[in-house]
Design a protein around this motif. Structure first.
Motif, short mmCIF file in Angstrom:
data_model
loop_
_atom_site.label_atom_id
_atom_site.label_comp_id
_atom_site.label_asym_id
_atom_site.label_seq_id
_atom_site.Cartn_x
_atom_site.Cartn_y
_atom_site.Cartn_z
N GLU A 58 4.31 -25.94 11.02
CA GLU A 58 5.11 -26.83 11.86
C GLU A 58 5.02 -28.29 11.40
N GLY A 182 5.47 -20.67 6.73
CA GLY A 182 6.68 -21.04 7.44
C GLY A 182 7.97 -20.80 6.69
N GLU A 227 12.65 -20.98 14.22
CA GLU A 227 11.29 -21.36 14.63
C GLU A 227 10.56 -20.21 15.30
N GLY A 231 7.13 -18.53 13.86
CA GLY A 231 5.94 -18.40 14.70
C GLY A 231 5.42 -16.98 14.75
#
Length: 234
Positions: A58, A182, A227, A231
């Motif tokens: 993040e 990510g 996102e 996660g």
């Protein structure tokens, strides 16, 4: 790994020798493969480097980069960089949203694989959006993961995992590294990739180029969904 077909059959005294052996394998895919040949193997997943485990995606500033990591070689379970290049070229032509994206291919390169590597550069057709990064350091690779928005893994593309299990990905460490950093990770729907990439939840699986393009185009304009998937993958 799944061995070559010439090594599959065990007969006579060799089968007796194996009775005293313990086997360890690294994925459910290879565990099942061995079980079908009379070998009960313990499943022990490999680890990732601590820097991947402790990474905080993040905080990364993602760029318009599609990354793929794997040794540059053509035999056995090839990472199929030639097919990745062809797909990227077609994706850019089919959708303006990807016009400004770069494709970065990173991985180990040995002298015996130089001819394949040179053929890859030719297949890029002078597309300046395609970059090659052979034999880079760990920290250079880590930095690419930090910047990449998408990750593509083409090992097993076009192969039948039942008739040619040696040609598909048996687990896939680099997709796991990408997920930990990510990157929205896309992998071929075969082999060990199905163990960690849960389609639409931790990443995306595809059977062919059309399936890849459809899912890429569908997710690119949905930051909230991106996102959520990042996660889940982490």
């Amino acid at each position: 790994m799944v061995p070559q077909k010439s090594l599959y059959t065990v007969k006579g005294i060799d089968s007796i020798k194996l009775l005293n052996y313990k086997f360890v394998t690294h994925s459910k895919f290879t565990q099942e493969f061995l079980k079908n040949r009379g070998i009960d193997a313990l499943l022990l997943y490999p680890y990732l480097d601590r820097e991947f485990i402790q990474a905080e995606p993040e905080t990364f500033k993602k760029e318009k980069i599609i990354l793929s990591v794997g040794r540059f070689f053509k035999h056995l379970h090839s990472k199929n960089q030639d097919k990745i290049i062809d797909s990227f070229n077609r994706l850019q032509k089919s959708d303006e949203k990807f016009k400004d994206y770069r494709l970065i291919l990173a991985g180990g390169l040995k002298d015996e694989d130089n001819s394949y590597f040179e053929s890859l550069k030719k297949s890029a057709k002078n597309n300046k959006s395609i970059l090659f990064k052979p034999n880079i350091t760990f920290h250079e690779l880590y930095d690419l993961y930090k910047k990449a928005s998408f990750y593509w893994h083409f090992a097993g593309f076009g192969a039948d995992e039942k008739s040619n299990p040696e040609s598909v990905e048996h687990l896939g460490i680099t997709p796991l590294e990408a997920m930990s950093m990510g990157c929205l990770t896309f992998g071929v729907n075969s082999g060990g990739l199905k163990e960690n990439i849960k389609d639409g939840k931790t990443g995306f699986l595809f059977d062919n180029e059309d399936g890849l393009f459809k899912k890429m185009k569908n997710i690119i304009g949905k930051p909230k969904e991106q996102e959520k998937i990042r996660g889940n993958a982490k």
